[in-house]
Write a protein that holds these residues in place. Structure first.
Motif, PDB file in Angstrom:
ATOM      1  N   ILE A  25       0.625  -1.261  -0.139  1.00 38.56           N
ATOM      2  CA  ILE A  25      -0.158  -0.313   0.246  1.00 38.56           C
ATOM      3  C   ILE A  25       1.043   1.124  -0.181  1.00 38.56           C
ATOM      4  CG2 ILE A  25      -1.423   0.746   1.663  1.00 38.56           C
ATOM      5  CD1 ILE A  25      -2.532  -1.485   2.702  1.00 38.56           C
ATOM      6  N   VAL A  26       0.655   1.964  -1.008  1.00 40.35           N
ATOM      7  CA  VAL A  26       1.480   3.209  -0.974  1.00 40.35           C
ATOM      8  C   VAL A  26       0.500   4.541  -1.099  1.00 40.35           C
ATOM      9  CG1 VAL A  26       3.486   4.349  -2.710  1.00 40.35           C
ATOM     10  CG2 VAL A  26       2.954   2.316  -2.252  1.00 40.35           C
ATOM     11  N   GLU A  27       1.526   5.451  -0.113  1.00 45.75           N
ATOM     12  CA  GLU A  27       0.389   6.706  -0.179  1.00 45.75           C
ATOM     13  C   GLU A  27       1.002   7.699   0.243  1.00 45.75           C
ATOM     14  OE1 GLU A  27      -2.838   6.461   2.743  1.00 45.75           O
ATOM     15  OE2 GLU A  27      -4.192   5.228   1.899  1.00 45.75           O
ATOM     16  N   GLY A  28       1.139   9.050  -0.209  1.00 48.70           N
ATOM     17  CA  GLY A  28       2.167  10.673   0.097  1.00 48.70           C
ATOM     18  C   GLY A  28       4.200   9.139   0.328  1.00 48.70           C
ATOM     19  N   GLY A  29       3.720   8.507  -1.099  1.00 50.10           N
ATOM     20  CA  GLY A  29       5.757   8.636  -0.802  1.00 50.10           C
ATOM     21  C   GLY A  29       6.035   7.688   0.088  1.00 50.10           C
ATOM     22  N   ARG A  30       4.680   6.921   0.953  1.00 50.49           N
ATOM     23  CA  ARG A  30       5.399   6.228   1.934  1.00 50.49           C
ATOM     24  C   ARG A  30       4.137   4.652   1.372  1.00 50.49           C
ATOM     25  NH1 ARG A  30       9.358   7.094   4.708  1.00 50.49           N
ATOM     26  NH2 ARG A  30       9.211   6.058   6.401  1.00 50.49           N
ATOM     27  N   ALA A  31       5.028   3.703   2.174  1.00 51.53           N
ATOM     28  CA  ALA A  31       4.333   2.818   2.287  1.00 51.53           C
ATOM     29  C   ALA A  31       4.458   1.653   3.650  1.00 51.53           C
ATOM     30  CB  ALA A  31       5.138   1.861   1.139  1.00 51.53           C
ATOM     31  N   THR A  32       3.159   0.362   2.845  1.00 54.76           N
ATOM     32  CA  THR A  32       2.868  -0.400   4.533  1.00 54.76           C
ATOM     33  C   THR A  32       2.759  -2.074   3.630  1.00 54.76           C
ATOM     34  OG1 THR A  32       1.436   0.678   5.288  1.00 54.76           O
ATOM     35  CG2 THR A  32       1.379  -1.801   5.315  1.00 54.76           C
ATOM     36  N   VAL A  33       4.084  -2.596   4.079  1.00 62.86           N
ATOM     37  CA  VAL A  33       3.851  -4.280   3.180  1.00 62.86           C
ATOM     38  C   VAL A  33       2.567  -5.451   4.091  1.00 62.86           C
ATOM     39  CG1 VAL A  33       5.055  -6.531   2.998  1.00 62.86           C
ATOM     40  CG2 VAL A  33       6.032  -3.767   2.788  1.00 62.86           C
ATOM     41  N   ILE A  34       1.973  -5.964   3.436  1.00 65.48           N
ATOM     42  CA  ILE A  34       0.532  -6.798   4.019  1.00 65.48           C
ATOM     43  C   ILE A  34       0.732  -8.246   3.434  1.00 65.48           C
ATOM     44  CG2 ILE A  34      -1.780  -7.582   4.173  1.00 65.48           C
ATOM     45  CD1 ILE A  34      -1.045  -4.874   5.365  1.00 65.48           C
ATOM     46  N   ASP A  35       1.642  -8.936   4.649  1.00 65.65           N
ATOM     47  CA  ASP A  35       2.252  -9.878   4.195  1.00 65.65           C
ATOM     48  C   ASP A  35       3.181 -10.112   3.961  1.00 65.65           C
ATOM     49  OD1 ASP A  35       0.956 -12.135   6.513  1.00 65.65           O
ATOM     50  OD2 ASP A  35      -0.814 -12.370   4.631  1.00 65.65           O
ATOM     51  N   VAL A 148      -0.538   3.469  10.220  1.00 66.89           N
ATOM     52  CA  VAL A 148       0.414   3.818   9.287  1.00 66.89           C
ATOM     53  C   VAL A 148      -0.076   3.477   7.788  1.00 66.89           C
ATOM     54  CG1 VAL A 148       1.442   2.207   9.875  1.00 66.89           C
ATOM     55  CG2 VAL A 148      -0.068   1.355   8.449  1.00 66.89           C
ATOM     56  N   PRO A 149       0.020   4.046   6.444  1.00 59.92           N
ATOM     57  CA  PRO A 149      -0.731   3.785   4.553  1.00 59.92           C
ATOM     58  C   PRO A 149      -1.515   3.152   5.051  1.00 59.92           C
ATOM     59  CG  PRO A 149       2.266   4.473   4.762  1.00 59.92           C
ATOM     60  CD  PRO A 149       1.967   3.821   6.192  1.00 59.92           C
ATOM     61  N   GLY A 150      -2.708   3.582   4.649  1.00 60.32           N
ATOM     62  CA  GLY A 150      -3.988   2.702   4.410  1.00 60.32           C
ATOM     63  C   GLY A 150      -4.635   2.780   5.519  1.00 60.32           C
ATOM     64  N   ARG A 151      -4.264   3.129   6.478  1.00 60.03           N
ATOM     65  CA  ARG A 151      -4.806   2.866   8.121  1.00 60.03           C
ATOM     66  C   ARG A 151      -5.582   1.922   8.193  1.00 60.03           C
ATOM     67  NH1 ARG A 151      -4.495   6.779  12.167  1.00 60.03           N
ATOM     68  NH2 ARG A 151      -6.441   7.153  12.707  1.00 60.03           N
TER      69      ARG A 151
END
Length: 243
Positions: A25-35, A148-151
């Motif tokens: 998940i990418v938002e505003g140049g930051r990312a969250t990884v799921i799994d 985190v990105p995506g909330r």
């Protein structure tokens, strides 16, 4: 083999292979990884980040649905790079110590079926036979809204493992279901929303009850750990999985 990210919704990218998924998940140049796929999938994440103009330093967290080796694979390596790895509190012991949980063995599968060997071969390529512990794992609880990105919001869905958790982007109607709900079977064959075969679950009855948690969510895009994305109200997809 999918080596770069495929954008399946605005800012949401699917990685992995035809047999297993993890997401970015990418938002505003930051990312969250799921799994975290298998241990060899770190290179897939690296390539995806580079293709999006990002680096490991831009990843704020790896959120793991459960600690099976095809979902927590590169999480330990990510943790060593300073990326927080988060799991449900009831899964933490398994993430930290690979002997603390239940891992399905290849001999538990119907080895007389050719598709089983295809699945096992893909898992070997992904490095799912190697399971690195994550000593510094952080814990989350049911209902937590993560900053985190995506909330994403944490949805406890035990049964596949003791601390399995799904993540839902409430504002966007997107559900990352891990192995609580799949869209492809590697034992029976066939595609579409489905409950994985009992052999894959630590407690199949509890896993079936956890489907009620998913059915109550206001979401209409299912992103599973195994199988293709599937659109439709989650309650209807759960009903279809239950047959």
């Amino acid at each position: 083999m999918r080596t770069t990210a495929a954008e399946i919704a605005d800012g949401i990218h699917r990685l992995g292979s035809s047999h297993h998924n993890f997401y970015l998940i990418v938002e505003g140049g930051r990312a969250t990884v799921i799994d975290a796929g298998g241990s060899n999938d770190l290179r897939r994440l690296s390539a995806a980040l580079e293709g999006l103009g990002l680096a490991f330093e831009d990843v704020e967290a790896v959120l793991v649905t459960h600690a099976h080796s095809d979902h927590i694979g590169f999480a330990g390596l990510a943790s060593r790079r300073g990326i927080p790895v988060k799991v449900h509190e009831d899964e933490a012991a398994y993430a930290r110590d690979r002997s603390a949980g239940s891992q399905m063995r290849p001999t538990d599968l119907p080895l007389w079926k050719p598709r089983t060997w295809v699945f096992l071969a893909e898992m070997l390529r992904a490095g799912a036979h190697k399971a690195y512990p994550v000593p510094s794992v952080e814990t989350v609880e049911d209902g937590d809204l993560l900053d985190v990105p995506g909330r994403p919001t944490v949805v406890a869905t035990p049964g596949h493992t003791a601390g399995h958790a799904a993540y839902v982007l409430t504002r966007r109607g997107v559900l990352f279901s891990g192995d609580a709900l799949a869209t492809r079977s590697f034992v029976r064959g066939g595609v579409g929303p489905q409950f994985l075969d009992d052999v894959f679950h630590t407690d199949p009855d509890r896993a079936r009850r956890s489907l009620d948690r998913l059915a109550a969510l206001d979401a209409d895009l299912l992103l599973p750990g195994h199988g293709d994305p599937w659109s439709g109200p989650i309650a209807e997809l759960v009903a279809r999985a239950r047959g």
